[in-house]
Write an enzyme that holds these catalytic residues in place. Structure first.
Site, mmCIF file in Angstrom:
data_model
loop_
_atom_site.group_PDB
_atom_site.id
_atom_site.type_symbol
_atom_site.label_atom_id
_atom_site.label_comp_id
_atom_site.label_asym_id
_atom_site.label_seq_id
_atom_site.Cartn_x
_atom_site.Cartn_y
_atom_site.Cartn_z
ATOM 1 C CG ASP A 1 -3.899 1.594 5.996
ATOM 2 O OD1 ASP A 1 -2.968 0.804 6.244
ATOM 3 O OD2 ASP A 1 -4.057 2.442 6.819
ATOM 4 C CE LYS B 1 -0.664 1.496 -0.935
ATOM 5 N NZ LYS B 1 -1.516 1.941 -0.077
ATOM 6 N N GLY C 1 2.943 -2.825 5.547
ATOM 7 C CA GLY C 1 1.860 -3.721 5.775
ATOM 8 C C GLY C 1 0.766 -4.024 4.613
ATOM 9 C CG HIS C 2 1.381 -3.715 0.829
ATOM 10 N ND1 HIS C 2 0.496 -2.579 0.556
ATOM 11 C CD2 HIS C 2 2.454 -3.336 0.094
ATOM 12 C CE1 HIS C 2 1.181 -1.620 0.011
ATOM 13 N NE2 HIS C 2 2.308 -2.017 -0.221
ATOM 14 C CD GLN D 1 3.877 4.441 4.099
ATOM 15 O OE1 GLN D 1 4.580 4.914 2.956
ATOM 16 N NE2 GLN D 1 4.352 3.536 4.645
#
Ligand code: GDP
Length: 431
Positions: A8, A11, A35-36, A219
């Site tokens: 988180d 990125k 989840g970007h 991650q």
């Protein structure tokens, strides 16, 4: 490019900003738990599996062999991208060697995570861990096998027999129907087929032809299966080494390593977190930084910048450049504590403890830096930043041992400062 902390770090935004200069962006690890979040011109995109490069029409997005792929989740995601006008059929390639997440992986993870007496890792319950377990146990199904109807049928029948028995015996779970599962996966396989190729060949040919490739980490370093805070980690290699095994591109072909770090630290889920703050300051970081999971909505734990952790991360990854994100979140603070070292029972600790107990015993030693108490959101050049913000960044750079190449002061593409030396280094890589 990888996460230097617990994921988180932002990125997604940075890959998006940099991908304008790359021909290919490849994911190498994890699954649809990444989840970007990318914001372009005020419009928000959440990408879970497809590399962020896909949002640039000239960029090829590759899902490498190190990724575990849920075909249904993949099809749903590309459906949404197609609606947004992305030319997914031309821009996305999937490795024939990537492992497939099947329904029983989700079933087992969900049941195991809530079973009494089990250590809660705080997984997203998407079957990612169990799919990696099957991969390592040489019991997995790869994309290439998913495309073979006979193989798929036999695999699902055999696996269901075993998984249903185990899940029922251990957790009392209702058994899955292999015939229905086969129908669903065979249908998904046909839609997936046009995207599938030997991506190791594709990437190596692209590099040989002078094209530039960015490896997009998911991650973060402290969640890496080998180097993270085990067992509170993810099931894959989130570090730089993962980019090699997860794509089939050799280490001598990698030009540089870029670590993305927040100007503070967050962590989702359980596990040790030395600089976590539990008081009002933590809430300020959470609120200003909007620290809630992109996939799960879970509030993230927040804490101060941890330099020993960053040094460790830079060592493991061989990080040359750092991108510091979310500097703006610190804009209003009068003083900013930064952890410069750890102690256990008053004795300084030089190396990162390998065990959870050791990590929990760490007491951070803080230095207080002066805040800047003004907005950094509109800064376009390093010189535009307030003096105290520049001091904060040079302190981070000096203590971490890697060079700062970029600074992000807001979620939008425009809110990014690129330092001239970094720009020159990237240009040299492309040359
Ligand atoms: P990732 O998985 O590493 O891409 O990180 P996430 O997308 O989960 O979290 C990053 C969040 O921070 C997203 O909502 C971004 O839009 C946002 N973000 C990224 N960079 C910045 C920044 O510099 N400042 C602020 N305020 N938000 C940012």
């Amino acid at each position: 490019m990888l996460g230097a902390q617990w994921g988180d770090e932002g990125k997604g935004k940075i890959v998006d900003v940099l991908s304008g200069a790359f021909d290919v962006v490849a994911r190498y690890a994890g699954g649809h738990n990444a989840g970007h979040t990318v914001i372009i011109g005020g419009q928000k995109f959440i990408l879970q599996l497809v590399p962020c490069g896909v949002l640039r029409p000239d960029c090829l997005a590759v899902i490498g062999n190190g990724v575990v792929l849920d075909p249904m989740a993949f099809l749903k995601e590309i459906g949404k991208l197609r609606e947004l006008g992305v030319d997914v059929d031309r821009q996305i390639k999937v490795s024939n060697r990537a492992q497939v997440i099947l329904e029983y992986h989700r079933m087992i993870e969900l049941a195991a995570e809530s079973a009494p007496g089990r250590k809660k890792i705080g997984t997203t319950s998407r079957g990612i861990g169990p799919a990696y377990e099957d991969k390592m146990a040489r019991n997995g199904l790869r994309v290439v096998d998913l495309l073979n109807e006979d193989l798929l049928k036999t695999h699902i029948e055999n696996a269901c027999r075993e998984k249903n028995t185990v899940a029922q015996a251990l957790f009392g779970t209702h058994p899955l129907d292999p015939a229905r599962m086969y129908e669903e996966y065979a249908r998904a396989a046909e839609q997936l087929r046009p995207f599938v190729t030997d991506t190791a060949e594709l990437l190596n040919q692209a590099i040989a032809a002078g094209k530039s490739v960015m490896f997009e980490g998911a991650q973060g370093t402290m969640l890496d299966i080998d180097h993270g805070t085990y067992p509170f980690v993810t099931s894959s290699s989130a570090t730089a080494g993962g980019a090699i095994t997860g794509t089939g591109v050799g280490p001598t072909r990698v030009g540089t390593v870029i670590g993305v770090t927040k100007a503070y630290v967050t962590r989702v889920g359980e596990g040790p977190f030395p600089t976590e703050v539990h008081d009002r300051a933590g809430e300020v970081l959470r609120e200003r930084g909007q620290e809630f999971g992109a996939v799960t909505g879970r509030p993230r734990r927040c804490g101060w910048l941890d330099l020993p952790l960053l040094r460790y991360s830079n060592m493991i990854n061989g990080t040359e450049w750092l991108v510091v994100t979310k500097l703006d979140v610190l804009d209003e603070l009068p003083v900013i504590p930064v952890c410069t070292g750890y102690a256990i029972d008053g004795k300084p600790v030089d190396t990162m403890p390998a065990d959870v107990r050791g990590l929990e015993l760490l007491r951070p030693m803080y230095t207080e830096l002066k805040g800047w108490r003004s907005s950094t959101e509109k800064a376009q050049r390093y010189e535009d930043l307030p003096e105290e913000a520049r001091e904060y960044l040079s302190f981070l750079e000096r203590e971490s041992g890697a060079k700062i190449g970029m600074i992000s002061t807001g979620p939008d593409r425009e809110q990014t400062i690129t330092l001239p030396a970094f720009e020159a280094a990237l240009r040299a890589l492309h040359a």
